[in-house]
Scaffold this active site. Sequence first.
Site, PDB file in Angstrom:
ATOM      1  N   SER A 182       0.796  -1.230   0.000  1.00 51.23           N
ATOM      2  CA  SER A 182       0.000   0.000   0.000  1.00 51.23           C
ATOM      3  C   SER A 182       0.829   1.282   0.000  1.00 51.23           C
ATOM      4  O   SER A 182       0.334   2.322  -0.391  1.00 51.23           O
ATOM      5  CB  SER A 182      -0.943   0.002   1.198  1.00 51.23           C
ATOM      6  OG  SER A 182      -0.220  -0.155   2.391  1.00 51.23           O
ATOM      7  N   HIS A 210      -5.375  -4.077  -1.871  1.00 53.62           N
ATOM      8  CA  HIS A 210      -5.192  -3.059  -2.906  1.00 53.62           C
ATOM      9  C   HIS A 210      -5.147  -3.640  -4.321  1.00 53.62           C
ATOM     10  O   HIS A 210      -4.933  -2.907  -5.280  1.00 53.62           O
ATOM     11  CB  HIS A 210      -3.926  -2.240  -2.640  1.00 53.62           C
ATOM     12  CG  HIS A 210      -4.096  -1.210  -1.570  1.00 53.62           C
ATOM     13  ND1 HIS A 210      -4.731  -0.003  -1.789  1.00 53.62           N
ATOM     14  CD2 HIS A 210      -3.739  -1.206  -0.269  1.00 53.62           C
ATOM     15  CE1 HIS A 210      -4.737   0.696  -0.671  1.00 53.62           C
ATOM     16  NE2 HIS A 210      -4.138  -0.007   0.278  1.00 53.62           N
ATOM     17  N   LYS A 241     -12.138  -0.794  -0.205  1.00 53.08           N
ATOM     18  CA  LYS A 241     -11.283   0.013  -1.089  1.00 53.08           C
ATOM     19  C   LYS A 241     -11.950   0.108  -2.457  1.00 53.08           C
ATOM     20  O   LYS A 241     -12.935   0.817  -2.587  1.00 53.08           O
ATOM     21  CB  LYS A 241      -9.876  -0.563  -1.091  1.00 53.08           C
ATOM     22  CG  LYS A 241      -9.211  -0.260   0.258  1.00 53.08           C
ATOM     23  CD  LYS A 241      -7.857  -0.822   0.465  1.00 53.08           C
ATOM     24  CE  LYS A 241      -7.364  -0.358   1.839  1.00 53.08           C
ATOM     25  NZ  LYS A 241      -6.470  -1.301   2.483  1.00 53.08           N
TER      26      LYS A 241
HETATM   27  C1  LIG Z   1      -6.444  -1.619   3.906  1.00 57.83           C
HETATM   28  C2  LIG Z   1      -5.877  -2.956   4.143  1.00 57.83           C
HETATM   29  C3  LIG Z   1      -6.479  -3.833   5.040  1.00 57.83           C
HETATM   30  C4  LIG Z   1      -7.656  -3.421   5.889  1.00 57.83           C
HETATM   31  O1  LIG Z   1      -8.830  -3.439   5.169  1.00 57.83           O
HETATM   32  P1  LIG Z   1     -10.151  -2.780   5.841  1.00 57.83           P
HETATM   33  O2  LIG Z   1     -11.254  -3.361   5.057  1.00 57.83           O
HETATM   34  O3  LIG Z   1     -10.012  -1.313   5.681  1.00 57.83           O
HETATM   35  O4  LIG Z   1     -10.157  -3.200   7.257  1.00 57.83           O
HETATM   36  C5  LIG Z   1      -5.961  -5.095   5.190  1.00 57.83           C
HETATM   37  N1  LIG Z   1      -4.873  -5.479   4.490  1.00 57.83           N
HETATM   38  C6  LIG Z   1      -4.256  -4.661   3.609  1.00 57.83           C
HETATM   39  C7  LIG Z   1      -3.070  -5.155   2.855  1.00 57.83           C
HETATM   40  C8  LIG Z   1      -4.731  -3.366   3.415  1.00 57.83           C
HETATM   41  O5  LIG Z   1      -4.121  -2.549   2.558  1.00 57.83           O
END
Ligand SMILES: *Cc1c(COP(=O)(O)O)cnc(C)c1O
Length: 393
Positions: A182, A210, A241
């Site tokens: 990320s 992502h 996301k």
């Molecule tokens: C954003 C993210 C999460 C968390 O996801 P949420 O649905 O916002 O709790 C978990 N793992 C990775 C790799 C992320 O980038």
Amino acid sequence: MTTNKLQFIVDERARLENEGLLVKVRTIESAQDAWIRVDGNRVLNLCSNNYLGFANHPRLKAAAQAAIDEFGVGPAAVRSIAGTTILHTKLEETLARFKRVEATISFQSGFNSNLATIPSLVGKEDLIFSDELNHASIIDGCRLSGAPIIRFEHCNPASLEQKLNENITTNRLLIITDGVFSMDGDIAPLPELVEIAERFNAMIMVDDAHGEGVLGESGRGAVDHFRLHNRVDVEIGTLSKAFGVIGGFVAGKAIVIEHLRQKGRPFLFSSALTPADVAACSAAVDILESSDNLVQKLWSNARYFKKKMREAGFDTGRSETPITPIMLGEAKTAQEFSRRLFEQGVFAMAIGFPTVPMGKARIRVMISATHSEPDLDFGIERFIAIGKDLRVI
Ligand SMILES: *Cc1c(COP(=O)(O)O)cnc(C)c1O
């Protein structure tokens, strides 16, 4: 005299403030879109994970509203008691078809999906091999499992192989990596990691938060991108996301998913996603299954933005995805840059230590299919003017 038992919080806050690490929350006063209102200003949004514009998409909103009319607002129970509606079942079936796996299970977030999954697969007798830049929720899930955590070098299959050779055991092995990282926007070398996992008879898990909606055919994710169907044991996805709503899910073989229905603690002990959430998520998958237009638009925007920024002399690091770090070095420079961008109508946050290594501070730009070319040009012009002013380019 008694001491103030909360003094440690006062001290910690002072430390964070001193080191410029205090988290400052900005308040959004509009729907998520290319342009949003933030703290009273209309600004170009280069910060959100709303890759495809689903967070404010008319079809998702209509699906959520219809679900509220029919099912109400709250789940009123955990999944295993009375919280599983036909909307949840439908979402899980739709996601399984989309992801080309046998089954999926949804959770309240991607974070919870990791907390549910990792302790269900390994315990303190077993070993976890984790990319050193894996997401915080993976790290917490690993800790919760009690298994020793062996970190391998970022995106380095040779380092993974070496660590596996140094830790021979007859107990279970679990390799975990982000699909897309990320902070840098680079992609894990999954074909090599999978090959190593197979050779060592290790389970392999990919957190594709992502990558969902971004990589692969019509956004089916990193595993689809590399055509590794059936060779990755567990995929974690988020619905928060690219899918634009909230929630997370796990995809894989039916036997693994059924195991999570028995063992995943957030499934058993925390209330289900709401009807509106799951209905909106199903609508997002329906849109992706019928057309890849939004995914194409996302990628053409990302290519356009990166090309212009590189031509202007900016360093975009090792990004291979729409996550575009603008590398600036010192945290102070990145913060000053972000502050000036905001004054000139561009919302893009600075990220510094400890989220990224010391001296690798950056502004992380998140490109979205909602941006038009004039939107991106507006952002690029502001970046160039400020970059010259601060002698970054
Ligand atoms: C954003 C993210 C999460 C968390 O996801 P949420 O649905 O916002 O709790 C978990 N793992 C990775 C790799 C992320 O980038």
